[in-house]
Design a protein around this motif. Structure first.
Motif, mmCIF file in Angstrom:
data_model
loop_
_atom_site.group_PDB
_atom_site.id
_atom_site.type_symbol
_atom_site.label_atom_id
_atom_site.label_comp_id
_atom_site.label_asym_id
_atom_site.label_seq_id
_atom_site.Cartn_x
_atom_site.Cartn_y
_atom_site.Cartn_z
ATOM 1 N N HIS A 14 0.636 -1.024 0.047
ATOM 2 C CA HIS A 14 0.078 0.152 -0.100
ATOM 3 C C HIS A 14 0.862 1.252 -0.030
ATOM 4 C CE1 HIS A 14 -3.010 2.961 1.566
ATOM 5 N NE2 HIS A 14 -3.768 2.269 0.931
ATOM 6 N N PRO A 15 0.406 2.331 -0.609
ATOM 7 C CA PRO A 15 1.425 3.478 -0.549
ATOM 8 C C PRO A 15 1.397 4.136 0.685
ATOM 9 C CG PRO A 15 -0.458 3.647 -2.399
ATOM 10 C CD PRO A 15 -0.822 2.413 -1.382
ATOM 11 N N SER A 16 0.832 3.979 1.757
ATOM 12 C CA SER A 16 0.902 4.563 2.996
ATOM 13 C C SER A 16 1.818 3.531 3.924
ATOM 14 C CB SER A 16 -0.482 4.570 3.708
ATOM 15 O OG SER A 16 -1.064 2.999 4.116
ATOM 16 N N SER A 17 2.333 2.318 3.249
ATOM 17 C CA SER A 17 3.307 1.455 3.831
ATOM 18 C C SER A 17 4.578 2.184 4.618
ATOM 19 C CB SER A 17 3.829 0.591 2.840
ATOM 20 O OG SER A 17 2.964 -0.538 2.648
ATOM 21 N N ARG A 18 4.657 1.951 6.130
ATOM 22 C CA ARG A 18 5.640 2.829 6.755
ATOM 23 C C ARG A 18 7.109 2.266 6.074
ATOM 24 N NH1 ARG A 18 4.860 2.343 12.979
ATOM 25 N NH2 ARG A 18 6.854 3.521 12.989
ATOM 26 N N VAL A 19 7.892 3.336 6.194
ATOM 27 C CA VAL A 19 9.266 3.264 5.538
ATOM 28 C C VAL A 19 10.547 3.838 6.561
ATOM 29 C CG1 VAL A 19 10.918 3.953 3.940
ATOM 30 C CG2 VAL A 19 8.663 3.330 3.316
ATOM 31 N N TRP A 20 11.662 3.047 6.863
ATOM 32 C CA TRP A 20 12.594 3.361 7.449
ATOM 33 C C TRP A 20 13.860 3.467 6.648
ATOM 34 C CZ3 TRP A 20 8.790 0.055 9.141
ATOM 35 C CH2 TRP A 20 8.111 0.549 10.253
ATOM 36 N N ILE A 21 14.765 4.563 6.567
ATOM 37 C CA ILE A 21 15.926 4.457 5.885
ATOM 38 C C ILE A 21 16.940 4.661 6.834
ATOM 39 C CG2 ILE A 21 17.193 5.689 3.959
ATOM 40 C CD1 ILE A 21 14.326 6.707 2.888
ATOM 41 N N TYR A 22 17.868 3.679 6.608
ATOM 42 C CA TYR A 22 19.224 3.850 7.362
ATOM 43 C C TYR A 22 20.278 3.727 6.563
ATOM 44 C CZ TYR A 22 16.375 2.006 11.032
ATOM 45 O OH TYR A 22 15.308 1.738 12.205
ATOM 46 N N GLN A 23 20.963 5.194 6.562
ATOM 47 C CA GLN A 23 22.218 5.318 5.717
ATOM 48 C C GLN A 23 23.343 5.047 6.198
ATOM 49 O OE1 GLN A 23 22.133 9.553 3.895
ATOM 50 N NE2 GLN A 23 24.021 9.683 5.086
ATOM 51 N N SER A 24 24.155 4.205 5.661
ATOM 52 C CA SER A 24 25.516 3.855 5.993
ATOM 53 C C SER A 24 26.548 5.027 5.987
ATOM 54 C CB SER A 24 25.876 2.613 5.340
ATOM 55 O OG SER A 24 27.215 2.443 5.833
ATOM 56 N N ASN A 25 27.763 5.139 6.478
ATOM 57 C CA ASN A 25 28.447 6.015 6.406
ATOM 58 C C ASN A 25 29.602 5.664 5.533
ATOM 59 O OD1 ASN A 25 29.457 4.038 8.273
ATOM 60 N ND2 ASN A 25 31.123 5.218 9.055
ATOM 61 N N ARG A 26 29.378 4.634 4.920
ATOM 62 C CA ARG A 26 30.141 4.411 3.669
ATOM 63 C C ARG A 26 29.406 3.186 2.858
ATOM 64 N NH1 ARG A 26 31.816 -1.164 3.863
ATOM 65 N NH2 ARG A 26 31.908 -1.957 6.101
ATOM 66 N N MET A 27 29.936 3.102 1.583
ATOM 67 C CA MET A 27 29.313 2.102 0.686
ATOM 68 C C MET A 27 29.811 0.650 1.230
ATOM 69 S SD MET A 27 29.458 1.579 -3.394
ATOM 70 C CE MET A 27 28.489 2.655 -3.530
ATOM 71 N N PHE A 28 28.781 -0.330 1.171
ATOM 72 C CA PHE A 28 29.184 -1.825 1.412
ATOM 73 C C PHE A 28 29.780 -2.420 0.211
ATOM 74 C CE2 PHE A 28 25.615 -0.819 4.299
ATOM 75 C CZ PHE A 28 25.775 -1.514 5.439
ATOM 76 N N GLY A 29 30.817 -3.232 0.562
ATOM 77 C CA GLY A 29 31.453 -3.996 -0.529
ATOM 78 C C GLY A 29 30.576 -4.894 -1.172
ATOM 79 N N SER A 84 12.718 -4.990 17.242
ATOM 80 C CA SER A 84 13.543 -6.003 16.479
ATOM 81 C C SER A 84 14.070 -5.434 15.331
ATOM 82 C CB SER A 84 12.510 -7.239 16.092
ATOM 83 O OG SER A 84 11.603 -6.901 15.063
ATOM 84 N N SER A 85 13.614 -4.457 14.478
ATOM 85 C CA SER A 85 14.370 -3.981 13.332
ATOM 86 C C SER A 85 15.327 -3.174 13.557
ATOM 87 C CB SER A 85 13.263 -2.973 12.461
ATOM 88 O OG SER A 85 12.988 -1.912 13.177
ATOM 89 N N VAL A 86 15.393 -2.454 14.790
ATOM 90 C CA VAL A 86 16.319 -1.490 15.236
ATOM 91 C C VAL A 86 17.589 -2.698 15.655
ATOM 92 C CG1 VAL A 86 17.032 -0.178 17.088
ATOM 93 C CG2 VAL A 86 14.932 0.466 15.803
ATOM 94 N N ARG A 87 17.180 -3.784 16.672
ATOM 95 C CA ARG A 87 18.328 -4.748 16.766
ATOM 96 C C ARG A 87 18.856 -5.221 15.775
ATOM 97 N NH1 ARG A 87 14.488 -6.251 20.567
ATOM 98 N NH2 ARG A 87 13.647 -8.006 19.282
ATOM 99 N N LEU A 88 18.248 -5.440 14.517
ATOM 100 C CA LEU A 88 18.758 -5.807 13.315
ATOM 101 C C LEU A 88 19.830 -4.740 12.729
ATOM 102 C CD1 LEU A 88 19.172 -7.787 10.575
ATOM 103 C CD2 LEU A 88 17.245 -6.178 9.876
ATOM 104 N N ILE A 89 19.327 -3.455 12.614
ATOM 105 C CA ILE A 89 20.212 -2.535 12.275
ATOM 106 C C ILE A 89 21.550 -2.417 13.039
ATOM 107 C CG2 ILE A 89 20.479 -0.048 11.792
ATOM 108 C CD1 ILE A 89 18.896 -1.637 9.547
ATOM 109 N N LYS A 90 21.420 -2.533 14.458
ATOM 110 C CA LYS A 90 22.552 -2.483 15.375
ATOM 111 C C LYS A 90 23.587 -3.764 15.075
ATOM 112 C CE LYS A 90 20.596 0.419 18.810
ATOM 113 N NZ LYS A 90 20.473 0.635 20.251
ATOM 114 N N ALA A 91 22.837 -4.812 14.949
ATOM 115 C CA ALA A 91 23.809 -6.030 14.399
ATOM 116 C C ALA A 91 24.458 -5.841 13.282
ATOM 117 C CB ALA A 91 22.867 -7.306 14.284
ATOM 118 N N ILE A 92 23.947 -5.308 12.254
ATOM 119 C CA ILE A 92 24.432 -4.913 10.897
ATOM 120 C C ILE A 92 25.578 -3.968 11.270
ATOM 121 C CG2 ILE A 92 24.357 -3.702 8.655
ATOM 122 C CD1 ILE A 92 21.393 -4.901 8.635
#
Length: 170
Positions: A14-29, A84-92
C-alpha cells in the motif's frame, strides 16, 4: 549513476506502507552487500508483531541505504516489532563496522556518485559550490512508500536545506 529505484519496490504494498531508511557512513562492498541482503531477507521472513507476520520488505539501495518497509494494511507494526528491526540494524553496524544512525551525515549525488557530507560542513560546501539548489539530496526522512517513490531523491531546492542556501532562501 542510475537513480531509478521505484520499480524495485514491491508493487503489492500500500502507498501508506511505513518506511525506515538507514544510511551507512560508507558504501558496502560487493561481498558485504550479498551477506547483508541475506540478513535482510531472513529478518523480513520472520518479522512479526504480536505473533502475526508483518508484510515486510527490506533491501539495500545504491550500496549504502538500507530500506525497511512494512505494509500495515495487513498487520500493524508494534513497538516490539520496531525494536526487532532496530536490533537488526545495530547487528549490521557491529558486523560490518558501519554507522547507520548518524543523522548529521547527509547524502547528495555529486559527479554521478553518492557523496556524504557532515551537516557541520554544509555551509562550506555551499560557499564553494560543492552543492547548490539543483544538487540531488537523499531525503531520508520519508515515512511512507509513496514518499519514498516521490520524495526521497530530490533537489536541494525542494528540501528543508533550501533555507541554508542564500540564493534560495528568498
Amino acid at each position: 549513476m542510475n537513480l531509478s529505484y521505484a520499480h524495485l519496490l514491491p508493487a503489492d504494498f500500500h502507498p501508506s506502507s511505513r518506511v525506515w531508511i538507514y544510511q551507512s557512513n560508507r558504501m558496502f562492498g560487493m561481498m558485504e552487500a550479498l551477506e547483508l541482503e541475506k540478513m535482510l531477507d531472513q529478518f523480513v521472513a520472520g518479522w512479526q508483531a504480536h505473533g502475526d507476520q508483518v508484510k515486510g520488505f527490506a533491501t539495500l539501495f545504491f550500496g549504502q541505504f538500507i530500506i525497511l518497509m512494512a505494509d500495515e494494511t495487513q498487520t500493524g507494526v508494534s513497538g516490539c516489532s520496531t525494536d526487532s528491526s532496530v536490533r537488526l540494524i545495530k547487528a549490521i553496524e557491529q558486523q560490518f563496522n558501519v554507522n547507520l544512525f548518524d543523522r548529521q551525515l547527509m547524502a547528495f549525488v555529486v559527479k554521478d556518485k553518492v557523496q556524504l557530507l557532515p551537516l557541520a560542513q554544509l555551509n562550506h560546501a555551499i560557499e564553494n559550490n560543492f552543492i547548490n539548489g539543483d544538487t540531488l539530496y537523499f531525503n531520508n526522512l520519508v515515512q511512507t512508500k509513496q514518499d519514498l517513490e516521490n520524495n526521497w531523491i530530490i533537489p536541494v531546492k525542494d528540501s528543508w536545506l533550501k533555507g541554508r542556501i542564500p540564493t534560495l532562501a528568498t
